[in-house]
Motif scaffolding. Structure first.
Motif, PDB file in Angstrom:
ATOM      1  N   GLY A   1       0.798  -1.210   0.000  1.00 41.61           N
ATOM      2  CA  GLY A   1       0.000   0.000   0.000  1.00 41.61           C
ATOM      3  C   GLY A   1       0.836   1.269   0.000  1.00 41.61           C
ATOM      4  O   GLY A   1       2.064   1.243  -0.058  1.00 41.61           O
ATOM      5  N   HIS A   2       0.125   2.390   0.068  1.00 38.03           N
ATOM      6  CA  HIS A   2       0.765   3.700   0.011  1.00 38.03           C
ATOM      7  C   HIS A   2       0.157   4.593   1.083  1.00 38.03           C
ATOM      8  O   HIS A   2      -0.964   4.384   1.539  1.00 38.03           O
ATOM      9  CB  HIS A   2       0.568   4.327  -1.376  1.00 38.03           C
ATOM     10  N   GLU A   3       0.891   5.599   1.481  1.00 40.61           N
ATOM     11  CA  GLU A   3       0.396   6.509   2.498  1.00 40.61           C
ATOM     12  C   GLU A   3       0.109   7.877   1.887  1.00 40.61           C
ATOM     13  O   GLU A   3       0.466   8.161   0.742  1.00 40.61           O
ATOM     14  CB  GLU A   3       1.396   6.638   3.640  1.00 40.61           C
ATOM     15  N   ALA A   4      -0.501   8.729   2.688  1.00 48.04           N
ATOM     16  CA  ALA A   4      -0.842  10.079   2.240  1.00 48.04           C
ATOM     17  C   ALA A   4       0.349  11.010   2.479  1.00 48.04           C
ATOM     18  O   ALA A   4       1.452  10.577   2.805  1.00 48.04           O
ATOM     19  CB  ALA A   4      -2.083  10.562   2.979  1.00 48.04           C
ATOM     20  N   THR A   5       0.138  12.295   2.296  1.00 49.01           N
ATOM     21  CA  THR A   5       1.213  13.263   2.520  1.00 49.01           C
ATOM     22  C   THR A   5       1.432  13.436   4.018  1.00 49.01           C
ATOM     23  O   THR A   5       0.502  13.349   4.821  1.00 49.01           O
ATOM     24  CB  THR A   5       0.877  14.624   1.887  1.00 49.01           C
ATOM     25  N   PHE A   6       2.687  13.668   4.387  1.00 48.62           N
ATOM     26  CA  PHE A   6       3.098  13.743   5.786  1.00 48.62           C
ATOM     27  C   PHE A   6       3.193  15.216   6.163  1.00 48.62           C
ATOM     28  O   PHE A   6       4.015  15.948   5.633  1.00 48.62           O
ATOM     29  CB  PHE A   6       4.451  13.044   5.939  1.00 48.62           C
ATOM     30  N   LEU A   7       2.356  15.650   7.109  1.00 54.07           N
ATOM     31  CA  LEU A   7       2.152  17.084   7.286  1.00 54.07           C
ATOM     32  C   LEU A   7       3.398  17.829   7.734  1.00 54.07           C
ATOM     33  O   LEU A   7       3.673  18.935   7.246  1.00 54.07           O
ATOM     34  CB  LEU A   7       0.997  17.321   8.263  1.00 54.07           C
ATOM     35  N   ILE A   8       4.195  17.268   8.635  1.00 51.99           N
ATOM     36  CA  ILE A   8       5.363  18.045   9.076  1.00 51.99           C
ATOM     37  C   ILE A   8       6.348  18.239   7.935  1.00 51.99           C
ATOM     38  O   ILE A   8       7.079  19.232   7.890  1.00 51.99           O
ATOM     39  CB  ILE A   8       6.064  17.416  10.296  1.00 51.99           C
ATOM     40  N   CYS A   9       6.355  17.323   6.956  1.00 52.27           N
ATOM     41  CA  CYS A   9       7.256  17.489   5.818  1.00 52.27           C
ATOM     42  C   CYS A   9       6.873  18.711   4.994  1.00 52.27           C
ATOM     43  O   CYS A   9       7.749  19.403   4.447  1.00 52.27           O
ATOM     44  CB  CYS A   9       7.248  16.223   4.955  1.00 52.27           C
ATOM     45  N   SER A  10       5.579  18.982   4.906  1.00 51.95           N
ATOM     46  CA  SER A  10       5.152  20.201   4.212  1.00 51.95           C
ATOM     47  C   SER A  10       5.565  21.446   4.991  1.00 51.95           C
ATOM     48  O   SER A  10       5.948  22.463   4.405  1.00 51.95           O
ATOM     49  CB  SER A  10       3.634  20.185   4.001  1.00 51.95           C
ATOM     50  N   PHE A  11       5.508  21.369   6.328  1.00 49.48           N
ATOM     51  CA  PHE A  11       6.002  22.494   7.131  1.00 49.48           C
ATOM     52  C   PHE A  11       7.509  22.675   6.947  1.00 49.48           C
ATOM     53  O   PHE A  11       8.006  23.805   6.937  1.00 49.48           O
ATOM     54  CB  PHE A  11       5.655  22.293   8.603  1.00 49.48           C
ATOM     55  N   TRP A  12       8.244  21.576   6.788  1.00 54.00           N
ATOM     56  CA  TRP A  12       9.681  21.701   6.520  1.00 54.00           C
ATOM     57  C   TRP A  12       9.939  22.410   5.189  1.00 54.00           C
ATOM     58  O   TRP A  12      10.887  23.179   5.063  1.00 54.00           O
ATOM     59  CB  TRP A  12      10.343  20.326   6.501  1.00 54.00           C
ATOM     60  N   LEU A  13       9.086  22.156   4.208  1.00 49.76           N
ATOM     61  CA  LEU A  13       9.229  22.861   2.936  1.00 49.76           C
ATOM     62  C   LEU A  13       8.935  24.350   3.126  1.00 49.76           C
ATOM     63  O   LEU A  13       9.633  25.205   2.560  1.00 49.76           O
ATOM     64  CB  LEU A  13       8.308  22.254   1.879  1.00 49.76           C
ATOM     65  N   VAL A  14       7.913  24.670   3.924  1.00 49.53           N
ATOM     66  CA  VAL A  14       7.642  26.068   4.263  1.00 49.53           C
ATOM     67  C   VAL A  14       8.889  26.712   4.862  1.00 49.53           C
ATOM     68  O   VAL A  14       9.295  27.815   4.482  1.00 49.53           O
ATOM     69  CB  VAL A  14       6.460  26.175   5.253  1.00 49.53           C
ATOM     70  N   ASP A  15       9.527  26.013   5.794  1.00 50.17           N
ATOM     71  CA  ASP A  15      10.718  26.559   6.460  1.00 50.17           C
ATOM     72  C   ASP A  15      11.842  26.815   5.455  1.00 50.17           C
ATOM     73  O   ASP A  15      12.551  27.825   5.549  1.00 50.17           O
ATOM     74  CB  ASP A  15      11.206  25.598   7.541  1.00 50.17           C
TER      75      ASP A  15
END
Length: 614
Positions: free
Chosen positions: A521-535
Motif C-alpha cells: 500500500g501507500h500513504e498520504a502526505t506527511f504534514l510536518i514534511c510540508s512544514f519543513w518545505l515552508v521553512d
C-alpha cells in the motif's frame, strides 16, 4: 462506526486524554495514562467496543463544535427540532483521580436527549461488573474501575452491559454527568464532582497557561491551539510528550500501516524544544529535556528510538484481533515493534536538544551533561559509518546509509564541538582534550555527506547514499545548520522534491512505490514534511511561496484547529494518528520563522543561535 477524524475534539488532564466526536460521543480514552488500555475504543471498532454518547433524541438540524477560547474546554452545540442544547466536555487537570465531566446545557426550547454509556476495558474486550446505587454506579474489571454519577435516573441494560438514560434539557438548565477512574482495590470516590467549580478551575488553568505564549504574530490563534495540544500530549508527572494519543489510525484507509504512537520519540526532541521555547514555555521545554536525558542515560548502544511516557524500555507490539480497525483498517496494534531499531539520528537529536536547551538558558545539573556529551560523541566516532533503519523506521530489515541519519551524526559531533567551545570553560579535561579530534571528525562526516549523498544527475540530496529516491527528511539540512537554504544544492533538492515528492502541493515523506519499507500500500502526505518545505522557502527568502503553502496547511486543520499525522489530498481527509504532536510542532516553528523573516530578521541556524545566546 467511528466518525471521520476531522470530527473529533481532544480533551485531557495532562496525564491522559479523550476524543469527543461532533455527534457527542467519547470514542477513545485510555486510563489512567495516555498509553494505558482504552476503556472506550469505538474509534477502532463499533459502539460495542466502548463509548459514551450523549445526543439529541430528535432530528438534528446543525452541529457546531468549538473550544472555549485558549482552553481545552470543548463545546458541542446542537440545534434540533424543538430547541438548542450544548454539551460541555472537559477533564480537570492536576487531580489524583481522573475525571471526565460532561455538562448538558439547555439554550432554547426543550430538547429530548439520550445517553448511552458502554464501558469496555482492555481495548473493548472486557465488559465491567456494574453496580448501581440510585444516581450512581460503579463499573469494575480487574484492576480498573470507574464511578459514574448522573443527575437523572438511568436504566442498566444488564444483557448489553450498558447504562442508558432518557431526559429532556430545557432552556436555562445545566445537568452534570461525570466518570471518575480509580484503582479497583481502593474505595470508590465518596462524592460526586463539583462540575461547575471544576469547569471554572479548568477554564482558568488553560487561559492562564495560554496567556504565557509570547508569539503575537498574525497566526496567534493557530499557534496557541497547537501549543495547548502539545501540552495536552504531555504526561505532566514525567515531562514526556507522546507523538499522538491514539494507536492504529491508518496512514491508508483499509491498509496495514497502522502503528501505536502513544510513546515518546527521540526524533521529535529538538524540534519540540524549539517550538516550546519559541512559544514562551521554558518550563515545559526543560521538563522535556530532562525526560530525554533520563531516557537515554546509560550505555549509548542501548539507547532506543522511543520510550514509554516514564521512560519505559519494553514496548512489545501485539495485535488485537477483536477490533476491526478504523474504517476496516487492520491490524490494530498496541506497542511498537520499531523500538529496538538502530537509528543514528537519535544521537544527533539528543545532543542537539542538550545544546539548544543550554543556548536557550536552561541550567544543567552536576556533571551529567559533560559525561553524557563525551560518551555520545565518542559513540558517534565509532559508529557513524554504520548503515541503519532511518528516521522513518523502515521495517523491511533494510539497512542503508540514509542521508538524514548521516546528517544527524554530523549534528551530534557539531553540537558536541559547539557545546565545548561556547560553554566549556569548566569542562572536564577528558572532554576538552577531545575537541581537536571532534572537529576533525565533524569535517570528515561533512565531506562524506557532500560526496555521497548528493546525486548530481538529480541535482538533489537523496534518501540514501547512491540512491535515486527522494526523501523529505533532507529538508532538515538547512534547519540543522549543515548548509544554508540558499545553497544551490539545497535549491536543487527543493526543486526535485517539488517535482517528485509532492501530491497537490503537499509533501510526502518518501515514495512508498520504491518498496524500501517492505509494506503493502501507500500513504498520504506527511504534514510536518510540508512544514519543513515552508521553512526552506522562508530561509531562502521565498516568502510568498512560504505564505501560500502555510495557508494551505492551516486550511487542512479541522474546525478545532487540530492536525493528524497525514493528509490525503484526493479524499480531503486527515489520516494517521490524531492529533499528531509533530504536525503541531511544525506549525508553531513555521509560524514563528515566517514572522521573523517578515520582520527582516536572519532566520538561518547560526543567526538563530546567536540571537538566543544574546
Amino acid at each position: 462506526m467511528a466518525s471521520p477524524l476531522e470530527h473529533y475534539g481532544l480533551i485531557g488532564d495532562q496525564t491522559t486524554i479523550a476524543l469527543v466526536s461532533r455527534s457527542g460521543s467519547i470514542d477513545w480514552m485510555c486510563l489512567p495514562r495516555i498509553d494505558s488500555d482504552a476503556c472506550f475504543a469505538r474509534l477502532l471498532g463499533t459502539h460495542e467496543h466502548g463509548s459514551w454518547s450523549i445526543r439529541p433524541a430528535t432530528r438534528v438540524r446543525s452541529v457546531q463544535q468549538r473550544y472555549r477560547p485558549e482552553t481545552l474546554v470543548l463545546e458541542t452545540e446542537v440545534t434540533c427540532d424543538g430547541g438548542r442544547a450544548r454539551i460541555i466536555d472537559f477533564m480537570p487537570p492536576g487531580e489524583v483521580e481522573h475525571d471526565v465531566i460532561r455538562i448538558v446545557e439547555g439554550l432554547e426550547g426543550e430538547v429530548p436527549m439520550h445517553e448511552d454509556l458502554r464501558v469496555r476495558f482492555a481495548y473493548g474486550k472486557l465488559t465491567p461488573w456494574i453496580q448501581c446505587d440510585g444516581l450512581r454506579a460503579t463499573l469494575t474489571s480487574g484492576p480498573d474501575a470507574l464511578v459514574y454519577n448522573s443527575p437523572v435516573p438511568f436504566e442498566p441494560d444488564w444483557d448489553a452491559s450498558r447504562l442508558e438514560a432518557d431526559f429532556v434539557i430545557r432552556a436555562g438548565e445545566r445537568l452534570p454527568f461525570s466518570l471518575t477512574f480509580y484503582a479497583s482495590h481502593r474505595a470508590a470516590p465518596a462524592h460526586a464532582v463539583d462540575a461547575e467549580r471544576d469547569l471554572v478551575r479548568t477554564e482558568q488553568h488553560w487561559r492562564e497557561w495560554a496567556s504565557r505564549c509570547r508569539y503575537e504574530g498574525p497566526y496567534r490563534d493557530a499557534v496557541v491551539r497547537s501549543l495547548i495540544t502539545l501540552k495536552a500530549l504531555t504526561h505532566e508527572p514525567t515531562g514526556g510528550i507522546v507523538a499522538a494519543p491514539t494507536t492504529s489510525l491508518p496512514e491508508e484507509l483499509g491498509g496495514v500501516r497502522n502503528w501505536d504512537y502513544r510513546y515518546c520519540w527521540l526524533r521529535d526532541a529538538s524540534l519540540t524544544i524549539e517550538a516550546l521555547v519559541r512559544g514562551g514555555y521554558l518550563e515545559e521545554a526543560r521538563a522535556w529535556r530532562d525526560w530525554l536525558m533520563r531516557a537515554v542515560a546509560g550505555a549509548p548502544a542501548e539507547a532506543q528510538i522511543m520510550y514509554g511516557v516514564a521512560g519505559e524500555h519494553r514496548l512489545t507490539e501485539v495485535e488485537l484481533p477483536w477490533l476491526p480497525g478504523y474504517e476496516e483498517s487492520r491490524p490494530v496494534r498496541i506497542g511498537n515493534g520499531a523500538y529496538p531499531q538502530f537509528q543514528l539520528d537519535i544521537y544527533g537529536e539528543t545532543l542537539n536538544a542538550m545544546y539548544e536547551a543550554r543556548v536557550y538558558g536552561m541550567p544543567e545539573e552536576g556533571s551529567l551533561p559533560w559525561d553524557m556529551l563525551r560518551v555520545l560523541v565518542d559513540f558517534m566516532e565509532a559508529n557513524w559509518q554504520r548503515p541503519d533503519e532511518g528516521i522513518w523506521e523502515i521495517r523491511s530489515k533494510t539497512h542503508l546509509h540514509f542521508t538524514h541519519s548521516k546528517l544527524m551524526a554530523w549534528v551530534a559531533v557539531d553540537r558536541g564541538v559547539r557545546f565545548v567551545e561556547q560553554f566549556g570553560a569548566n569542562a572536564p579535561e577528558k572532554v576538552r582534550k577531545r575537541l581537536h579530534r571532534w572537529r576533525a571528525l565533524r569535517e570528515e562526516i561533512r565531506a562524506d555527506i557532500l560526496a555521497r549523498a548528493f546525486n548530481t544527475r538529480l541535482n538533489a540530496f537523496t534518501q540514501s547514499y547512491g540512491s535515486d529516491a527522494l526523501d523529505a527528511s533532507v529538508l532538515l539540512i538547512p534547519h540543522m545548520g549543515f548548509l544554508p537554504a540558499e545553497d544551490p544544492r539545497m535549491q536543487g533538492t527543493i526543486a526535485a522534491i517539488e517535482k517528485g515528492l509532492t501530491w497537490d502541493g503537499f509533501v510526502e515523506r518518501y515514495s512508498t512505490k520504491t518498496g524500501v519499507d517492505g509494506l503493502a500500500g501507500h500513504e498520504a502526505t506527511f504534514l510536518i514534511c510540508s512544514f519543513w518545505l515552508v521553512d526552506n522557502y522562508i530561509m531562502a527568502g521565498r516568502l510568498d511561496e512560504a505564505e501560500a503553502l502555510f495557508q494551505r496547511l492551516l486550511a487542512v486543520r479541522n474546525d478545532l484547529g487540530l492536525l493528524a499525522e497525514e493528509y490525503h489530498p484526493g479524499l480531503h481527509r486527515q489520516l494517521g494518528n490524531f492529533p499528531q504532536a509533530f504536525s503541531h510542532v511544525g506549525l508553531i516553528n513555521s509560524a514563528v520563522l515566517l514572522e521573523a523573516k517578515r520582520a527582516g530578521r536572519d532566520v538561518s541556524f547560526s543567526a538563530r543561535v546567536a540571537e538566543s545566546l544574546h
